[in-house]
Design an enzyme around this catalytic site. Structure first.
Site, short mmCIF file in Angstrom:
data_model
loop_
_atom_site.label_atom_id
_atom_site.label_comp_id
_atom_site.label_asym_id
_atom_site.label_seq_id
_atom_site.Cartn_x
_atom_site.Cartn_y
_atom_site.Cartn_z
CE1 TYR A 30 -4.57 9.05 -1.95
CE2 TYR A 30 -6.13 7.69 -1.09
CZ TYR A 30 -5.29 8.77 -0.95
OH TYR A 30 -5.51 9.20 0.40
CB CYS A 79 23.33 -10.85 -4.83
SG CYS A 79 23.86 -9.24 -5.47
CD GLN A 83 1.79 -2.25 -6.42
OE1 GLN A 83 3.11 -1.97 -6.06
NE2 GLN A 83 0.79 -1.95 -5.51
CG ASN A 98 -3.39 0.99 -4.58
OD1 ASN A 98 -2.57 0.77 -3.32
ND2 ASN A 98 -3.00 1.30 -5.70
CB CYS A 111 2.92 -0.37 -0.04
SG CYS A 111 2.82 1.70 0.33
CB CYS A 125 18.40 -7.47 -1.08
SG CYS A 125 17.86 -7.30 -2.71
CD GLU A 151 -3.43 9.22 -9.20
OE1 GLU A 151 -2.53 10.19 -9.03
OE2 GLU A 151 -3.56 8.14 -8.59
#
Length: 372
Positions: free
Chosen positions: A240, A4, A210, A305, A332, A15, A261
Site C-alpha cells: 500500500y 471556531c 496524509q 499502510n 489509521c 471537530c 500499490e
C-alpha cells in the site's frame, strides 16, 4: 483551546472534540491505543499543531451560481460555507476564498443534491510545503469543461500558487468524492511535496498523501529510525505504498526496496521520484495482498499502510506464515490494527507511537514495530 465561530454557531460540528482540551485529547488517544495494542514501549505521542495544519481541503459545493458555498451540506442539503475553516493552512483559506469568487464569476452551477441538477460537486485543493497548489474541480459531466478552460487564465491570475488544475468527472448521484476520469488542464500534472525529511514526493491528482504534513514527516522519520537501528535489513517491501512515502524514506546503500500499490498513477509518480532521488527502489502496480500471496520471495522487513479496514486475514496470514522478521505497521484505525495483530501472534509489538494526525477528532495514526 482554539475557538471556531462555525462550531459555536452549530454550522459545522465535524471537530467533535473541539470542546476538550488538547492534552486530554492526546492522553485519551494514547490510552485508547494502549488498550488495543500490547506494546512494551510507547514513545511520546507526536502532537503537531492544533490549527492550520491541514494541507488539503475537500469542500462540497452548494448554494447558487450567484452565491456558491464551499464547505459542507447541512441536513436539508443546503450549502454551508466553510472556506475560512481554521483547520486549513492560511494559504488554503486564502485560495478557497478566491476560488469561490472565480466559480461565481465563471458561472459554474453548483450541483444540487436534492434536485439532482447542476454541475460542480466538489472543490479539492492541496497545498505543498512550498506553498504550491493543486486544484481539482469535481463535476457531474464535461458540460462546463470548455467554459473552465476559457476562464483558466483568470483562475491562475487569482490564485498564482496553482501548479496543477484538473477537472474530475463524477457522474453518479451518490456520496462519492471523485470519479474515475481526470482531465488535466495545466501543463504540469504533479505537485511536488518537498518534505523536511529530505525527500520530495510527487502527488498526482488521485494520489494519497496524509492531510497533516508535519505529522506525516514525523511518521516517516520514525519508520526510518526504527529500520536504521535493525540489523541486516537488506530487502524491504512497502505494501500500500501510495506515491512511495515509506519506500523512499527507507531506501539506502545496500538495501533493495519494493513498493506495491494498486494505483498505476501513484506507481508512476513513485518511480519518477526514486529515479530523481537516486534511490534503489522498484514499484509495482498491483493489489498488495495478491502480490504477496503470489510471490516466492520473503523480504527482511515489510511496511504496511492500509486503509481503515486494515490488511485483513489473507495478508495477515501470509505475514504470519512467511517468516518475515520485522513489520512496520502504520494504521489509521487501531481497532482494525488489533484485529490484524491477533492474526499474527508470532509478530509481537516492540515499540509503538501515536501520532495525532487528526486533532479535535477521535481519529489518530499509530505506528508499530513488530518483531518475530
Amino acid at each position: 483551546m482554539p475557538r471556531c465561530h462555525h462550531y459555536d454557531a452549530f454550522r459545522c460540528r465535524s471537530c467533535t472534540l473541539l470542546g476538550i482540551p488538547r492534552e486530554r485529547q492526546l492522553s485519551d488517544k494514547e490510552a485508547h491505543a494502549r488498550t488495543l495494542v500490547d506494546s512494551p514501549v510507547w514513545l511520546p505521542t507526536v502532537a503537531g499543531a492544533d490549527t492550520r495544519f491541514r494541507n488539503k481541503a475537500k469542500m462540497a459545493v452548494g448554494g447558487t451560481v450567484d452565491a456558491p458555498t464551499l464547505g459542507i451540506l447541512d441536513r436539508d442539503l443546503a450549502g454551508v460555507d466553510l472556506h475560512d475553516c481554521g483547520l486549513h493552512s492560511d494559504g488554503l483559506r486564502a485560495a478557497l476564498g478566491r476560488t469561490g469568487d472565480w466559480i461565481r464569476d465563471a458561472g459554474l452551477v453548483p450541483y444540487d443534491v436534492a434536485t439532482r441538477r447542476g454541475e460542480l460537486k466538489h472543490v479539492l485543493l492541496t497545498e505543498s510545503p512550498d506553498g504550491e497548489m493543486m486544484l481539482r474541480l469535481v463535476l457531474r459531466s464535461t458540460a462546463l469543461e470548455a467554459r473552465i478552460r476559457s476562464r483558466l487564465p483568470a483562475l491562475l491570475q487569482a490564485v498564482p500558487a496553482l501548479r496543477v488544475v484538473t477537472v474530475n468527472v463524477q457522474p453518479e448521484h451518490k456520496a462519492v468524492l471523485e470519479g474515475e476520469r481526470e482531465i488535466v488542464l495545466t501543463d504540469t500534472a504533479t505537485l511536488p511535496m518537498r518534505l523536511a525529511t529530505g525527500v520530495t514526493l510527487r502527488l498526482g491528482p488521485r494520489s494519497f498523501f496524509q492531510t497533516n504534513t508535519a505529522v506525516a514527516e514525523a511518521l516517516y522519520d520514525q519508520a526510518r529510525a526504527w529500520v536504521r537501528d535493525l540489523p541486516d535489513v537488506r530487502t524491504v517491501w512497502d505494501l500500500y505504498c501510495g506515491v512511495g512515502g515509506f519506500a523512499l524514506h527507507l531506501g539506502g546503500p545496500g538495501r533493495e526496496v519494493l513498493g506495491v500499490e494498486v494505483s498505476a498513477d501513484a506507481i508512476a509518480a513513485a518511480t519518477a521520484t526514486s529515479a530523481e532521488l537516486g534511490v534503489a527502489a522498484e514499484f509495482v502496480a498491483a493489489d498488495a495482498t495478491a502480490y504477496a500471496l503470489a510471490s516466492d520471495a520473503v523480504p527482511d522487513l515489510v511496511v504496511v499502510n492500509p486503509p481503515r479496514r486494515g490488511i485483513g486475514p489473507d495478508l495477515a496470514g501470509w505475514l504470519e506464515g512467511s517468516g518475515v522478521r520485522h513489520v512496520v505497521y502504520s494504521s489509521c484505525n487501531a481497532e482494525s490494527l488489533a484485529r490484524d495483530l491477533a492474526l499474527m501472534p508470532s509478530l509481537r509489538p516492540v515499540e509503538a507511537r501515536v501520532l495525532d494526525m487528526f486533532p479535535h477528532t477521535t481519529h489518530y495514526e499509530v505506528l508499530v514495530l513488530l518483531a518475530r
